[in-house]
Design an enzyme around this catalytic site. Structure first.
Site, PDB file in Angstrom:
ATOM      1  N   HIS A  62       0.882  -1.148  -0.100  1.00 59.45           N
ATOM      2  CA  HIS A  62      -0.118   0.006  -0.111  1.00 59.45           C
ATOM      3  C   HIS A  62       0.861   1.310   0.060  1.00 59.45           C
ATOM      4  CE1 HIS A  62      -3.741  -2.109   0.940  1.00 59.45           C
ATOM      5  NE2 HIS A  62      -2.823  -3.093   1.485  1.00 59.45           N
ATOM      6  N   ASP A 152      -9.018  -5.453  -2.714  1.00 56.05           N
ATOM      7  CA  ASP A 152      -8.321  -5.590  -1.551  1.00 56.05           C
ATOM      8  C   ASP A 152      -9.329  -5.362  -0.122  1.00 56.05           C
ATOM      9  OD1 ASP A 152      -6.078  -6.615  -0.125  1.00 56.05           O
ATOM     10  OD2 ASP A 152      -5.644  -4.521   0.724  1.00 56.05           O
ATOM     11  N   ASP A 305       2.004  -6.943   2.420  1.00 58.23           N
ATOM     12  CA  ASP A 305       0.998  -6.285   2.848  1.00 58.23           C
ATOM     13  C   ASP A 305       1.400  -4.952   3.491  1.00 58.23           C
ATOM     14  OD1 ASP A 305      -1.661  -5.457   3.286  1.00 58.23           O
ATOM     15  OD2 ASP A 305      -2.298  -6.750   4.455  1.00 58.23           O
TER      16      ASP A 305
HETATM   17  O1  DOR Z   1      -4.391  -4.936   7.474  1.00 56.11           O
HETATM   18  C1  DOR Z   1      -4.665  -4.524   6.352  1.00 56.11           C
HETATM   19  N1  DOR Z   1      -4.490  -3.333   6.154  1.00 56.11           N
HETATM   20  N2  DOR Z   1      -5.511  -5.306   5.530  1.00 56.11           N
HETATM   21  C2  DOR Z   1      -6.019  -4.885   4.496  1.00 56.11           C
HETATM   22  O2  DOR Z   1      -6.583  -5.460   3.928  1.00 56.11           O
HETATM   23  C3  DOR Z   1      -6.124  -3.389   4.086  1.00 56.11           C
HETATM   24  C4  DOR Z   1      -4.935  -2.707   4.530  1.00 56.11           C
HETATM   25  C5  DOR Z   1      -4.832  -1.290   4.722  1.00 56.11           C
HETATM   26  O3  DOR Z   1      -4.918  -0.643   3.519  1.00 56.11           O
HETATM   27  O4  DOR Z   1      -4.407  -0.735   5.534  1.00 56.11           O
END
Ligand code: DOR
Length: 430
Positions: A62, A152, A305
């Site tokens: 992200h 997602d 992630d």
């Molecule tokens: O832990 C997570 N954070 N899982 C997700 O699916 C989204 C992500 C986020 O965008 O912060």
């Protein structure tokens, strides 16, 4: 410019190599791999005692830009990536605006060209605004450079829409990446449902919320003849479903995170919001099943992630904090522990970070062969370092490994044969 990385242990599962050798880089590419390579006018990097591997590929980052730059942006996340050895990262669509339109995909690629030392591959949303209702224009997004589709964290709960998404994804030849959590089963669960959620007195998120969705999407992918990729697998049940589906020829691939491979829900007992993520940390049995799935090839890749959140967002009640933790700068050292404990061989580990994820997206990176892009790492697998997020490259601090001593560090990262990161000199490009 020529570079000879000399005398390291070259671990390149994509070409079946694990031996002491030299790697010669020139004009952006690998030109030779072998023993005793000669080359005039090359800059020589002594890699004796180190591992030399292809640059890592993260299928799940992200970057938060556009719109959420107070958490991270393409420059900061891009730097964190190469510092952690990830020379290619695929970035998720839950930005603001959402990457559901070619103009946003273009923007990400333009910014990345200017700001990121490594390669950034945008993942586009599967539905407009991640609302799970109206499909995005997949063909236009692919033309703009999208490498996959995913809503997602906002799982598409309407199975009819998900079927159409999979059908169209097949036509454009890209995978659909699924965050497998049935929202009606998770409810407002914030930790794994079980003894730990009971002890904490917090609402639980049951393993079945994941397995129900994995079972659905395997069946829908089979029906559509599409490629579904299961993000951050966290349960033993999901590993079994994926293994069975692959055995009967369904095109399903999968990734697992460093945290789901090394931490269990017991880590949440201190109410540390840096142990809150979606899906949640699970039981020791789930962790073991994920590790076995990785070792036997059921799971293709380790993906971070990397989910930056600001300090003020995480320093709140556990139930209120957003889920997610940083992963790019610590990912490799955290999973290297699995080699020391005997859970994975060095080659299995490197495959999960290179050839495995490259194959999921059909990328030309992830192996060291003549003609391949010069994305290469020199790694000291013994180097001890203490992770201090405030001295890292990410803008955020949300890590359960903050202040901990880790073993194993990327010493240098090359992208297209250019040195972009050196552990003692920092990020050198752009
Ligand atoms: O832990 C997570 N954070 N899982 C997700 O699916 C989204 C992500 C986020 O965008 O912060």
């Amino acid at each position: 410019m020529r570079v000879r990385i000399q005398g390291g242990r070259v671990i390149d599962p994509g070409s079946g190599r694990d031996e002491v050798a030299d790697v010669l880089l020139e004009d952006g590419r690998v030109v030779a791999v072998g023993r005793g390579l000669e080359s005039s006018e090359a800059e020589v990097i002594d890699a004796s005692g180190s591992w030399v591997t292809p640059g890592f590929i993260d299928l799940h980052t992200h970057l938060r830009e556009p719109g959420l730059e107070y958490k991270e942006d393409i420059a900061s996340g891009g730097r964190a990536a190469v510092a952690g050895g990830f020379t290619t990262i695929a970035c998720m669509a839950n930005t603001d605006p959402v990457n559901d339109d070619p103009s946003v995909t273009d923007y990400i690629l333009d910014q990345a060209k200017q700001d990121a030392p490594g390669k950034v591959l945008p993942i586009a949303a599967a539905t407009k605004g991640l609302e799970g209702k109206v499909m995005t224009e997949m063909s236009a997004l692919v033309d703009a450079g999208a490498v996959a589709f995913s809503d997602d964290g906002r799982t598409i709960m309407d199975s009819g829409i998900q079927r159409r998404v999979l059908e169209y994804s097949r036509l454009v030849g890209k995978p659909v990446i699924v965050h497998a959590e049935d929202r009606t089963l998770c409810g407002d669960g914030v930790v794994n449902e079980g003894p730990v959620s009971t002890r904490l007195g917090l609402p639980g998120n049951p393993a079945v919320a994941e397995t129900v969705l994995v079972a659905r999407d395997i069946q829908l992918a089979e029906l559509a003849g599409a490629h579904v990729h299961i993000a951050h697998v966290s349960t033993a049940g999901a590993v079994d479903l994926i293994r069975d589906a692959r055995a009967r020829g369904v095109h399903v691939t999968a990734e697992v995170t460093p945290h789901h491979l090394t931490l269990t829900d017991e880590a949440t007992l201190g109410f540390d919001t840096n142990t809150k993520m979606a899906p949640p940390l699970r039981s020791a049995r789930d962790l073991q099943a994920c590790l076995e799935g990785l070792a036997d090839g059921t799971i293709d890749a380790i993906a971070t992630d990397h989910a930056p959140h600001a300090v003020h967002e995480k320093e709140v009640e556990f139930t209120e904090a957003p889920p997610g933790i940083l992963g790019l700068e610590t990912g490799f050292a955290v999973v290297l522990e699995l080699v020391r404990s005997g859970g994975l061989t060095p080659s299995q580990l490197v495959a999960a970070l290179t050839s495995g994820p490259a194959a999921v997206l059909g990328l030309p990176v992830g192996r060291l062969e003549p003609g391949a892009p010069g994305d290469v790492l020199v790694i000291d697998p013994e180097r001890r370092w203490t992770y201090d997020p405030s001295k890292g490259f990410s803008k955020s601090r949300n890590s359960p490994w903050a202040g901990q001593e880790l073993v194993g560090r990327v010493e240098t990262s090359f992208v297209d044969a250019r040195l972009v990161y050196h552990a003692d000199r920092g990020v050198l490009m752009p």
